[in-house]
Design a protein around this motif. Structure first.
Motif, short mmCIF file in Angstrom:
data_model
loop_
_atom_site.label_atom_id
_atom_site.label_comp_id
_atom_site.label_asym_id
_atom_site.label_seq_id
_atom_site.Cartn_x
_atom_site.Cartn_y
_atom_site.Cartn_z
N LYS A 106 1.65 3.36 0.78
CA LYS A 106 2.91 3.98 1.19
C LYS A 106 2.74 5.02 2.29
N ARG A 107 1.56 5.64 2.38
CA ARG A 107 1.40 6.78 3.29
C ARG A 107 0.33 6.51 4.35
N SER A 108 0.26 5.29 4.83
CA SER A 108 -0.64 4.96 5.93
C SER A 108 -0.17 3.69 6.60
N THR A 109 -0.66 3.46 7.81
CA THR A 109 -0.33 2.22 8.51
C THR A 109 -1.02 1.03 7.87
N GLY A 110 -2.09 1.30 7.16
CA GLY A 110 -2.85 0.21 6.56
C GLY A 110 -3.99 -0.19 7.46
N SER A 111 -3.86 -1.30 8.16
CA SER A 111 -4.93 -1.80 9.02
C SER A 111 -4.41 -2.09 10.41
N ASP B 241 -0.41 2.52 17.78
CA ASP B 241 -0.52 3.78 17.05
C ASP B 241 -0.57 3.54 15.54
N ALA B 242 -1.25 4.43 14.86
CA ALA B 242 -1.39 4.32 13.41
C ALA B 242 -1.46 5.73 12.82
N TYR B 243 -1.32 5.81 11.49
CA TYR B 243 -1.38 7.11 10.84
C TYR B 243 -1.88 6.96 9.41
N VAL B 244 -2.31 8.09 8.84
CA VAL B 244 -2.69 8.16 7.44
C VAL B 244 -2.47 9.59 6.96
N TRP B 245 -1.98 9.72 5.73
CA TRP B 245 -1.83 11.03 5.11
C TRP B 245 -3.07 11.32 4.25
N LEU B 246 -3.65 12.48 4.46
CA LEU B 246 -4.81 12.90 3.68
C LEU B 246 -4.45 14.09 2.81
N VAL C 161 -2.16 16.46 5.15
CA VAL C 161 -2.39 16.47 6.60
C VAL C 161 -2.09 15.07 7.13
N ASN C 162 -1.18 15.00 8.09
CA ASN C 162 -0.80 13.73 8.71
C ASN C 162 -1.69 13.52 9.94
N VAL C 163 -2.55 12.51 9.88
CA VAL C 163 -3.46 12.20 10.98
C VAL C 163 -2.87 11.01 11.75
N GLN C 164 -2.48 11.24 12.99
CA GLN C 164 -1.96 10.18 13.84
C GLN C 164 -3.00 9.84 14.89
N MET C 165 -3.19 8.55 15.10
CA MET C 165 -4.23 8.10 16.02
C MET C 165 -3.74 6.94 16.88
N ARG C 166 -4.44 6.70 17.97
CA ARG C 166 -4.11 5.61 18.88
C ARG C 166 -5.33 4.69 18.98
N VAL D 269 -7.21 1.78 8.59
CA VAL D 269 -6.80 3.17 8.79
C VAL D 269 -6.55 3.87 7.46
N GLY D 270 -6.01 3.14 6.48
CA GLY D 270 -5.72 3.74 5.18
C GLY D 270 -6.95 4.18 4.42
N SER D 271 -8.13 3.72 4.84
CA SER D 271 -9.37 4.11 4.18
C SER D 271 -10.04 5.30 4.86
N SER D 272 -9.35 5.91 5.80
CA SER D 272 -9.90 7.08 6.49
C SER D 272 -10.07 8.23 5.50
N THR D 273 -11.06 9.08 5.75
CA THR D 273 -11.31 10.25 4.91
C THR D 273 -11.54 11.46 5.82
#
Length: 354
Positions: free
Chosen positions: A305-310, A323-328, A263-268, A284-288
């Motif tokens: 590799k699969r998140s914006t990081g911070s 904008d940022a994103y993370v794959w869960l 699931v690709n979570v995109q956020m602002r 952001v990469g530590s999102s759950t």
């Protein structure tokens, strides 16, 4: 005298016999013709009744129906859309790369075109303006030079993206909506702090569930999940210093395994306060996420590799956003999630789109 009379009598008596034989032959032929006519008429009427009842198909009708069915079942090729790698330009000097992902009209709004593009950071050290603002993208008619500006349509623009918040080699996707007349099928696209994409084809409208809309479609059965709307999921971060809004939560295919358990979570992330500390950073990469029914927890696929990081609030101007994103990693059977972003209040019962 007797001999002559006998000859005359025999000659006269032969004519009726010949007439009788000719009459019988004519009667026999007429009977055959009548019988054949009756058989043909009866057979034609029988065939007509059988066609009417559906027991027998007319070859002409069958051929016509086959041709018509073939025409109905043959789909019309959708209007050309941009292809992967077809439209790529440098941005922020040569510190980043911009790639067009999609340029399509909005379903139900024929004079709006949504642009999706990807920003990839290329440089280790940034040398110039590191911000790409999707809200400032414009377009122009390649022949008449009519200018098309952004609008606040059904799909909100992604705002600005700072390369400072992207690791080298990582990417962030963004979008914006332009007001473009329905008759225009190609546009030039201009990105501030980027460049120009020339003669870009405008694709056909795409529904919210990503099913292309074509003229040949009459009925479509699709499992529809209501996508999240602007303002549906907004939470404060670091007290009231910042704000995080979910802009897209969609299931995608894992490019390495081919499974749809990602699931690709995109956020602002928006900065609200004037005074922020250097340590006000959202990892952001530590999102759950969690299944609200079973409480099972899902973690990031790959933090690097699969998140914006911070995202650092201090790197965003007051009132601006990034904008940022993370794959869960989320099983395919899960369609609703509780999402937890560090230093941010929880997002509850978020639907997972397709």
């Amino acid at each position: 005298m007797k001999t002559g009379n006998r000859s005359r009598v025999e000659t006269v008596s032969a004519a009726p016999e010949t007439r009788r034989r000719g009459s019988h032959l004519n009667s026999f032929l007429a009977g055959i013709a009548t019988t054949l006519a009756l058989l043909l008429a009866g057979g034609g009427y029988w065939f007509y009744r059988m066609v009417q009842s559906g027991s027998v198909s007319s070859p002409l009708v069958a051929e016509t129906q086959t041709r018509n069915n073939r025409e109905v079942l043959t789909p019309t090729e959708p209007q050309n859309d941009v292809k992967q790698g077809e439209f790529v330009i440098p941005a922020a000097g040569n510190d980043a790369r911009l790639e067009l992902l999609s340029v399509r009209r909005v379903a139900g709004v024929p004079d709006e075109v949504v642009l999706e593009m990807r920003v990839t950071r290329l440089a280790d050290t940034l040398t110039g303006n590191s911000v790409i603002n999707f809200g400032e993208i414009t377009a122009r008619h390649p022949v008449t030079y009519d200018v098309y500006s952004p609008v606040s349509g059904q799909i909100p623009p992604s705002g600005s993206v700072s390369l400072l918040n992207i690791r080298r080699g990582d990417s962030v996707n963004g979008s914006t909506v332009l007001k473009v007349p329905p008759s225009v099928d190609k546009i030039d696209i201009f990105v501030e702090n980027g460049g120009a994409f020339k003669n870009v084809p405008v694709g056909v409208a795409e529904a919210v569930n990503n099913v292309p809309v074509t003229q040949t479609q009459t009925t479509t059965t699709v499992k529809t999940i209501t996508p999240i709307k602007p303002g549906d999921f907004v939470q404060k971060a670091f007290g009231r210093k910042g704000e995080v809004e979910l802009i897209s939560v969609k299931r995608i295919q894992d490019p390495e395994t081919g499974n749809r358990d990602v699931v690709n979570v995109q956020m602002r992330v928006r900065r609200l306060a004037e005074d922020v500390a250097g340590g006000d950073i959202i990892q952001v990469g530590s999102s759950t996420a969690r299944n609200p029914q079973t409480t099972e927890t899902f973690n990031a696929v790959d933090v690097v590799k699969r998140s914006t990081g911070s995202v650092s609030l201090s790197q965003i101007r007051s009132g601006a956003s990034a904008d940022a994103y993370v794959w869960l990693r989320v099983p395919e059977s899960v369609s609703v999630l509780d999402i937890y972003v560090p230093e941010t209040a929880a997002f509850k019962n978020v639907p997972v789109g397709n």
